[in-house]
Design a protein around this motif. Structure first.
Motif, PDB file in Angstrom:
ATOM      1  N   SER A  13       0.828  -1.198   0.000  1.00  0.00           N
ATOM      2  CA  SER A  13       0.000   0.000   0.000  1.00  0.00           C
ATOM      3  C   SER A  13       0.865   1.251   0.000  1.00  0.00           C
ATOM      4  O   SER A  13       1.843   1.356   0.706  1.00  0.00           O
ATOM      5  CB  SER A  13      -0.905   0.010   1.232  1.00  0.00           C
ATOM      6  OG  SER A  13      -0.128   0.067   2.372  1.00  0.00           O
TER       7      SER A  13
ATOM      8  N   PRO B 258      -6.482  -1.373   1.680  1.00  0.00           N
ATOM      9  CA  PRO B 258      -5.319  -1.771   2.486  1.00  0.00           C
ATOM     10  C   PRO B 258      -5.449  -1.526   3.987  1.00  0.00           C
ATOM     11  O   PRO B 258      -4.500  -1.756   4.719  1.00  0.00           O
ATOM     12  CB  PRO B 258      -4.200  -0.888   1.899  1.00  0.00           C
ATOM     13  CG  PRO B 258      -4.892   0.334   1.454  1.00  0.00           C
ATOM     14  CD  PRO B 258      -6.244  -0.102   0.968  1.00  0.00           C
ATOM     15  N   PHE B 259      -6.608  -1.055   4.458  1.00  0.00           N
ATOM     16  CA  PHE B 259      -6.750  -0.690   5.864  1.00  0.00           C
ATOM     17  C   PHE B 259      -6.930  -1.934   6.741  1.00  0.00           C
ATOM     18  O   PHE B 259      -7.536  -2.912   6.320  1.00  0.00           O
ATOM     19  CB  PHE B 259      -7.961   0.230   6.063  1.00  0.00           C
ATOM     20  CG  PHE B 259      -8.107   1.268   4.998  1.00  0.00           C
ATOM     21  CD1 PHE B 259      -7.046   2.115   4.671  1.00  0.00           C
ATOM     22  CD2 PHE B 259      -9.291   1.416   4.295  1.00  0.00           C
ATOM     23  CE1 PHE B 259      -7.179   3.069   3.689  1.00  0.00           C
ATOM     24  CE2 PHE B 259      -9.433   2.366   3.307  1.00  0.00           C
ATOM     25  CZ  PHE B 259      -8.378   3.198   2.992  1.00  0.00           C
ATOM     26  N   HIS B 260      -6.433  -1.848   7.987  1.00  0.00           N
ATOM     27  CA  HIS B 260      -6.614  -2.966   8.915  1.00  0.00           C
ATOM     28  C   HIS B 260      -8.088  -3.080   9.307  1.00  0.00           C
ATOM     29  O   HIS B 260      -8.792  -2.075   9.406  1.00  0.00           O
ATOM     30  CB  HIS B 260      -5.756  -2.767  10.171  1.00  0.00           C
ATOM     31  CG  HIS B 260      -5.678  -4.010  11.002  1.00  0.00           C
ATOM     32  ND1 HIS B 260      -6.616  -4.330  11.963  1.00  0.00           N
ATOM     33  CD2 HIS B 260      -4.779  -5.034  11.003  1.00  0.00           C
ATOM     34  CE1 HIS B 260      -6.293  -5.482  12.530  1.00  0.00           C
ATOM     35  NE2 HIS B 260      -5.176  -5.935  11.955  1.00  0.00           N
TER      36      HIS B 260
END
Lengths: 321, 146
Positions: A39, A83-85
């Motif tokens: 990312s 791409p975020f957790h």
């Protein structure tokens, strides 16, 4: 049907289908050229938030047309393709679902369609359970949450495709709890030009379901319209319109208590939340305008396909595949 | 019980809409104000007019981290500690987010007043319990995570 109106209707359907496909394609395409592990390698820092805003705008349109909440689509799709957790995606998902409901609830309350007596006890149970769900959701490792979310999403697909809500369910005697809580109401039905009077039944059984619903909403950040409506309509016997309106109102309360947990734990990232909330709200506003003119069933099919895809991908991602 | 009996606090028509309308009015005002704050403060953050603890161009390096690692790496506060950092642009949007989340609490307070005036003890009790639940959630009490 005249030739002009036929082409107009076909054109609207085509545009909506393109919007739905774009909604699915944007995150998939973005994930393809810039996978989560890398990312930021391809896109500038503002690239993902802008993509998220565009995606959520389209999601808001689709969610209104398909009759599902934004949260149930947001978490699995953004969690799988952006791409975020997941911790931040679930926090944003709760706020997306909450804000969509906050926008819709006042109108439903003023028209008398959202019923306070039906919503308040259910909200108390669901919001308490949602706090427990949020605690547990934030305590579990990502792989378990991702896999469990995938399974939950596939379960939701089954519920959405199988449930046959009834406009006016056959309702027996109210029962002790429904009588005590005065679970009844009336609203003006413009399509039928009459005042609809109704009362609920099986209140005990229905209210127990809100423990499960609240817990899942807090744990996965999903919102819970997909479960509220069947319980209010099919179990408790509220007319479909009252069930949908009350569900919106209920969501705004349930998700608020779980959202506080995410805020306090630091799991609310404005760079993810703000584009999501503004995108979904603008999209829902536009979707509601289109909804007044057209209600394509095909959109619901596309949404179910998107949910299935996101559910399967979530399970695969959770299993490390 | 007559199932069609109307009631002051339910959805319905005429005066029976008094409570829902009160709730809707408070909620709508809170949501509009909070949304305006959210959009304006986020604008301040991304335009970098005010310094941030984590500048927007650096956030992409931490948004894929699990929450605990993110907090450790960034040193960001949890609970209500963010109120002490409002001189940083990245904390300002939390005002709007807290406003949106707190709008329900304000609406419940208004509803409590209504039910108290109309002597509806059961729904007054339900509203008070809900306020306690929301305050508990907002307080930050609870198990530590991960």
């Amino acid at each position: 049907m005249t030739k002009a109106s036929y082409f107009k209707k076909a054109g609207v359907k085509l545009i909506l289908a393109i919007v739905a496909l774009a909604c699915a394609a944007i995150p998939a395409q973005a994930a393809g050229f810039c996978p989560p592990a890398a990312s930021g390698a391809t896109l500038p820092w503002w690239g993902w938030p802008v993509l998220l805003f565009v995606f959520c705008f389209l999601l808001g349109i689709i969610a209104v047309l398909a009759g599902v909440g934004g949260g149930v689509l947001f978490v699995p799709i953004v969690g799988s393709f952006f791409p975020f957790h997941m911790d931040f995606v679930r926090g944003a998902g709760l706020l997306v679902a909450m804000c969509s409901s906050l926008a819709a609830a006042p109108n439903f309350l003023r028209k008398g369609m959202a019923n306070l007596h039906l919503a308040l006890p259910a909200a108390l149970i669901a919001s308490t359970a949602s706090i427990a769900g949020a605690w547990i959701g934030l305590s579990l490792p990502q792989a378990i949450i991702q896999t469990a979310l995938g399974i939950a999403i596939l379960g939701i697909v089954v519920i959405l495709s199988k449930s046959r809500e009834s406009s006016y369910p056959a309702v027996g005697a109210p029962g002790r709890i429904a009588s005590f809580l005065q679970l009844q109401g009336s609203y003006w039905e413009p399509a039928e030009q009459r005042q609809v009077e109704w009362h609920a039944h099986h209140a005990g059984r229905g209210l127990l379901w809100f423990i499960v619903i609240g817990f899942l909403a807090g744990m996965f950040g999903l919102g819970a319209g997909w479960a509220n409506v069947p319980v209010l309509n099919l179990v408790m016997g509220a007319p479909l319109k009252a069930a949908v309106a009350t569900s919106h109102f209920l969501l705004s309360i349930t998700d608020a208590s779980a959202a506080w947990v995410y805020i306090n734990k630091g799991a609310i990232m404005p760079m993810i939340v703000v584009p999501s909330v503004l995108g979904v709200m603008l999209g829902s506003f536009l979707g509601a305008k289109v909804f007044a003119r057209v209600h394509p069933k095909s959109i619901r099919t596309i949404v179910l396909a998107m949910l299935t895809l996101a559910g399967v991908r979530s399970i695969l991602k959770g299993c490390g595949i | 019980m007559n199932p069609t009996r109307t009631h002051a606090g339910t959805g319905g028509s005429g005066k029976t809409l008094e409570a829902p309308r009160l709730y809707a009015r408070v909620l709508e005002r809170g949501v509009r104000l909070s949304l305006a704050v959210l959009a304006a403060t986020f604008g301040l953050y991304i335009t970098r007019l005010i310094p941030s603890q984590i500048p927007p161009q650096e956030i992409e390096h931490v948004w894929q981290l699990p929450l605990n690692d993110y907090l450790r790496v960034t040193g960001l506060p949890t609970g209500w500690q963010w109120l002490k950092h409002l001189d940083h642009a990245d904390f300002l949007p939390l005002l709007g987010i807290a406003g949106l989340t707190g709008a329900t609490l304000l609406s419940y307070l208004a509803l409590c007043g209504f039910y108290r005036r109309h002597k509806e003890r059961v729904f007054l009790a339900i509203c008070l319990l809900e306020i306690l639940v929301l305050l508990f959630a907002a307080s930050g009490f609870g198990p530590s995570i991960h």
